[in-house]
Every structure is written in structure tokens, then in C-alpha cells.
Scaffold this motif. Structure first.
Motif, PDB file in Angstrom:
ATOM      1  N   GLY A 155       0.771  -1.149   0.044  1.00 42.72           N
ATOM      2  CA  GLY A 155       0.019  -0.061  -0.218  1.00 42.72           C
ATOM      3  C   GLY A 155       0.732   1.312   0.083  1.00 42.72           C
ATOM      4  N   TYR A 156       1.916   1.386   0.672  1.00 40.04           N
ATOM      5  CA  TYR A 156       2.861   2.394   0.702  1.00 40.04           C
ATOM      6  C   TYR A 156       3.482   2.533  -0.584  1.00 40.04           C
ATOM      7  CZ  TYR A 156       6.300   5.298   3.312  1.00 40.04           C
ATOM      8  OH  TYR A 156       6.703   6.623   3.828  1.00 40.04           O
ATOM      9  N   TYR A 157       3.842   1.556  -1.218  1.00 42.19           N
ATOM     10  CA  TYR A 157       4.679   1.608  -2.600  1.00 42.19           C
ATOM     11  C   TYR A 157       3.532   1.989  -3.500  1.00 42.19           C
ATOM     12  CZ  TYR A 157       6.400   0.198  -6.983  1.00 42.19           C
ATOM     13  OH  TYR A 157       6.885   0.212  -8.130  1.00 42.19           O
ATOM     14  N   GLU A 158       2.188   1.666  -3.408  1.00 42.31           N
ATOM     15  CA  GLU A 158       1.199   2.107  -4.389  1.00 42.31           C
ATOM     16  C   GLU A 158       0.778   3.603  -4.171  1.00 42.31           C
ATOM     17  OE1 GLU A 158       0.085   0.791  -7.003  1.00 42.31           O
ATOM     18  OE2 GLU A 158       0.919  -1.296  -6.861  1.00 42.31           O
ATOM     19  N   SER A 159       0.841   3.912  -3.013  1.00 39.08           N
ATOM     20  CA  SER A 159       0.572   5.623  -2.719  1.00 39.08           C
ATOM     21  C   SER A 159       1.554   6.393  -3.303  1.00 39.08           C
ATOM     22  CB  SER A 159       0.505   5.556  -1.044  1.00 39.08           C
ATOM     23  OG  SER A 159       1.882   5.530  -0.592  1.00 39.08           O
ATOM     24  N   ILE A 160       2.835   6.045  -3.309  1.00 41.76           N
ATOM     25  CA  ILE A 160       3.940   6.772  -3.886  1.00 41.76           C
ATOM     26  C   ILE A 160       3.620   6.649  -5.550  1.00 41.76           C
ATOM     27  CG2 ILE A 160       6.382   6.956  -4.319  1.00 41.76           C
ATOM     28  CD1 ILE A 160       6.755   5.934  -1.689  1.00 41.76           C
ATOM     29  N   LYS A 161       3.325   5.565  -5.970  1.00 36.65           N
ATOM     30  CA  LYS A 161       3.166   5.428  -7.509  1.00 36.65           C
ATOM     31  C   LYS A 161       2.081   6.188  -7.886  1.00 36.65           C
ATOM     32  CE  LYS A 161       1.879   1.672 -10.730  1.00 36.65           C
ATOM     33  NZ  LYS A 161       1.753   0.035 -10.978  1.00 36.65           N
ATOM     34  N   TYR A 194       1.716   9.003  -7.494  1.00 38.48           N
ATOM     35  CA  TYR A 194       2.272  10.333  -7.810  1.00 38.48           C
ATOM     36  C   TYR A 194       3.272  10.181  -8.980  1.00 38.48           C
ATOM     37  CZ  TYR A 194       0.131  12.407  -3.672  1.00 38.48           C
ATOM     38  OH  TYR A 194      -0.647  12.779  -2.702  1.00 38.48           O
ATOM     39  N   THR A 195       3.998   8.974  -9.034  1.00 38.76           N
ATOM     40  CA  THR A 195       4.857   9.045 -10.149  1.00 38.76           C
ATOM     41  C   THR A 195       4.291   8.545 -11.532  1.00 38.76           C
ATOM     42  OG1 THR A 195       5.368   6.454  -9.663  1.00 38.76           O
ATOM     43  CG2 THR A 195       6.771   8.213  -8.494  1.00 38.76           C
ATOM     44  N   GLY A 196       3.178   8.094 -11.295  1.00 37.43           N
ATOM     45  CA  GLY A 196       2.377   7.506 -12.356  1.00 37.43           C
ATOM     46  C   GLY A 196       2.664   6.142 -12.992  1.00 37.43           C
ATOM     47  N   GLU A 197       3.589   5.542 -12.484  1.00 35.88           N
ATOM     48  CA  GLU A 197       4.101   4.224 -12.835  1.00 35.88           C
ATOM     49  C   GLU A 197       4.984   3.669 -11.978  1.00 35.88           C
ATOM     50  OE1 GLU A 197       6.696   4.583 -16.653  1.00 35.88           O
ATOM     51  OE2 GLU A 197       6.795   6.785 -16.296  1.00 35.88           O
ATOM     52  N   ASP A 223      14.209  13.651   1.015  1.00 35.91           N
ATOM     53  CA  ASP A 223      13.863  13.701  -0.534  1.00 35.91           C
ATOM     54  C   ASP A 223      14.575  12.546  -1.197  1.00 35.91           C
ATOM     55  OD1 ASP A 223      12.672  14.789  -2.712  1.00 35.91           O
ATOM     56  OD2 ASP A 223      13.659  16.720  -2.747  1.00 35.91           O
ATOM     57  N   ILE A 224      13.867  11.937  -2.096  1.00 34.69           N
ATOM     58  CA  ILE A 224      14.475  10.796  -2.899  1.00 34.69           C
ATOM     59  C   ILE A 224      14.641  10.923  -4.324  1.00 34.69           C
ATOM     60  CG2 ILE A 224      14.302   8.410  -2.968  1.00 34.69           C
ATOM     61  CD1 ILE A 224      12.560   8.329  -0.510  1.00 34.69           C
ATOM     62  N   LEU A 225      15.442  10.810  -4.768  1.00 31.67           N
ATOM     63  CA  LEU A 225      15.798  10.802  -6.349  1.00 31.67           C
ATOM     64  C   LEU A 225      14.979   9.244  -6.846  1.00 31.67           C
ATOM     65  CD1 LEU A 225      19.196  12.027  -7.426  1.00 31.67           C
ATOM     66  CD2 LEU A 225      16.871  12.996  -8.191  1.00 31.67           C
ATOM     67  N   TYR A 226      14.178   9.303  -7.632  1.00 34.57           N
ATOM     68  CA  TYR A 226      13.635   7.912  -8.426  1.00 34.57           C
ATOM     69  C   TYR A 226      13.761   7.829  -9.863  1.00 34.57           C
ATOM     70  CZ  TYR A 226       9.372  10.288  -9.728  1.00 34.57           C
ATOM     71  OH  TYR A 226       8.660  11.270 -10.253  1.00 34.57           O
ATOM     72  N   LYS A 227      13.545   6.778 -10.318  1.00 37.34           N
ATOM     73  CA  LYS A 227      13.450   6.707 -11.553  1.00 37.34           C
ATOM     74  C   LYS A 227      12.550   5.613 -12.227  1.00 37.34           C
ATOM     75  CE  LYS A 227      17.238   3.411 -11.732  1.00 37.34           C
ATOM     76  NZ  LYS A 227      18.811   2.972 -12.125  1.00 37.34           N
ATOM     77  N   THR A 228      11.971   6.025 -13.479  1.00 36.92           N
ATOM     78  CA  THR A 228      11.005   4.914 -13.805  1.00 36.92           C
ATOM     79  C   THR A 228      11.411   4.543 -15.251  1.00 36.92           C
ATOM     80  OG1 THR A 228       9.627   6.705 -14.961  1.00 36.92           O
ATOM     81  CG2 THR A 228       9.169   6.456 -12.779  1.00 36.92           C
ATOM     82  N   GLU A 229      10.557   3.768 -16.014  1.00 37.32           N
ATOM     83  CA  GLU A 229      10.609   3.456 -17.242  1.00 37.32           C
ATOM     84  C   GLU A 229      10.674   4.861 -18.267  1.00 37.32           C
ATOM     85  OE1 GLU A 229       8.816   0.969 -20.820  1.00 37.32           O
ATOM     86  OE2 GLU A 229       8.340   0.270 -18.923  1.00 37.32           O
ATOM     87  N   GLY A 240       9.247  16.922  -5.949  1.00 43.19           N
ATOM     88  CA  GLY A 240       8.721  17.546  -7.083  1.00 43.19           C
ATOM     89  C   GLY A 240       7.436  16.989  -7.656  1.00 43.19           C
ATOM     90  N   LYS A 241       6.930  15.662  -7.204  1.00 42.80           N
ATOM     91  CA  LYS A 241       5.698  15.029  -7.436  1.00 42.80           C
ATOM     92  C   LYS A 241       4.642  15.028  -6.579  1.00 42.80           C
ATOM     93  CE  LYS A 241       6.343  13.355 -11.465  1.00 42.80           C
ATOM     94  NZ  LYS A 241       5.649  13.749 -12.870  1.00 42.80           N
TER      95      LYS A 241
END
Length: 220
Positions: A129-135, A137-140, A184-190, A199-200
Motif C-alpha cells: 500500500g505504501y508503494y502504491e501510494s507513491i506510485k 504520484y509517479t504514475g508508473e 527527499d528521494i531521487l527515483y527513476k521509472t521506465e 517535485g511530484k
């Protein structure tokens, strides 16, 4: 699943930590106003003579890049290496949906005590659920790549809640230190090579870092 992570976000917002920024963005701690600015522009005025202890957060930065699941940067005057490692493990657990790693980073049965109020049945369900809550915002799907502790502060308004939980689990527990870390965390997606999570979501993530009986735990 959406109901699961919505309940997790609501619970976190009630605590005023961890996911607070997801539901209460902009309340005196926005990405434009909060401790992130402490990491730059902290040089003393020309001719000024101040000791290292008098310099603001962000003046002496350390990075952990080896033997941690996610590289992390922090001011070593305000946070120990062990605390930095535990924060890295905590967010790695969220980013990989690893319930066992999350349990190792958290105090004893602290998270399990809250399952009923969040209407979740397991730690695995919670971390997903925690992962999905952030997703949301990231959209993927995403991967955390670098953590910055933008500030470390004291907040007496949140400690009693966690202190009471710790004492209810173990009345003999010795709380040796506690602090609030702004993250704050840097992340990457596809589709995104590198982006800051603030920022998200429009805010930073805040967690409590406790040392109890000689061990560091994240109360988030």
C-alpha cells in the motif's frame, strides 16, 4: 489495492509523519520552503569565523554508497552512519515491497499494532500500500536511486505518540535518542531517468528516527 493504500495514507496523515506530505502538502514544509534549502547556500559571510558546530545543517555532508541498498547523503553532525543506513533500508523496503526488510527497520511489532485501524491484515499488504501510494504520484512503477536527508530537527509534538507505543510494546525499553528526519528521494521509472519525489508530491517525507536499547529504528 487502491483502498489499501488510501487507508495507509490516511493513517500516516493522522500520525503526522511519513506519508503526511502526500495528503497535507504545502503546510509550512513545501519543497520550496523547507529544509531542502539547507543543503546549499550555507557558507558563512566573508570574514566570519564560526566553528563547525555553529554551522547550519548541510554544511558537512557525508554519503553512504557501499553496503546500503540505496545511496544516502546526510550531515554527519546531526545523524550517525547507523541512522543513515537504517533510513536507506527503510525506503529500500518500500521501493521493493519487501516486508521483511521493513520489519527489520521498524521497532518490534510497532507496525502490526496499527493494522486494524488501517484495515490491512499483514505487513506485506501494508508495504504494498505504501508503494502504491507513491506510485499514484509517479504514475508508473519506480525505483529509488538516491536519498537526501535535507534536514534533521526536533519535534516534541510527535514524540509522545511514538513513546507511548514503544512503552506499550516493551515497558522496559530505554529510548536513548529521537529525531525527525526530512527526506527527499531521487527515483527513476521506465519513462523518467531521474526525478525528485518532492517535485511530484509537492512536499518532503518526514520520519522519526529512534535509538532504543542501542538499536536504531524508523518510526514512520
Amino acid at each position: 489495492m487502491k483502498n489499501i493504500f488510501k487507508r495507509a495514507a490516511v493513517f500516516a496523515a493522522a500520525l503526522g509523519m511519513a506519508l503526511t506530505s502526500f495528503s497535507c502538502a504545502g503546510k509550512n514544509s513545501s519543497a520550496d520552503e523547507s529544509g531542502h534549502g539547507n543543503l546549499v547556500g550555507n557558507s558563512p559571510p566573508d570574514g566570519a569565523h564560526i566553528s563547525e558546530d555553529e554551522m547550519p545543517y548541510g554544511s558537512t555532508l557525508s554519503q553512504l554508497k557501499t553496503d546500503v541498498p540505496i545511496p544516502i547523503e546526510y550531515d554527519n553532525r546531526f545523524m550517525t552512519e547507523e541512522e543513515g543506513r537504517k533510513i536507506s533500508e527503510y525506503f529500500a523496503a518500500v521501493g521493493t515491497k519487501d516486508a521483511d526488510m521493513l520489519a527489520d527497520a521498524s521497532y518490534d511489532s510497532y507496525l502490526e499494532l496499527n493494522f486494524e485501524s488501517m484495515n490491512v491484515s499483514s505487513l506485506q499488504e501494508y508495504v504494498e500500500g505504501y508503494y502504491e501510494s507513491i506510485k499514484s504520484y509517479t504514475g508508473e512503477d519506480y525505483e529509488f536511486s538516491f536519498i537526501t536527508v535535507t534536514d534533521v530537527t526536533e519535534d516534541e509534538s510527535v514524540y509522545p505518540y511514538y513513546d507511548n507505543i514503544i512503552n506499550s510494546i516493551n515497558p522496559d525499553a530505554k529510548i536513548e535518542s529521537r529525531k525527525v528526519a526530512t527526506i527527499d528521494i531521487l527515483y527513476k521509472t521506465e519513462s523518467v531517468k531521474s526525478s525528485l519525489i518532492s517535485g511530484k508530491i509537492g512536499d518532503y517525507i518526514k520520519i522519526c528516527v529512534y535509538q532504543i536499547d542501542g538499536q536504531v529504528y524508523i518510526m514512520g
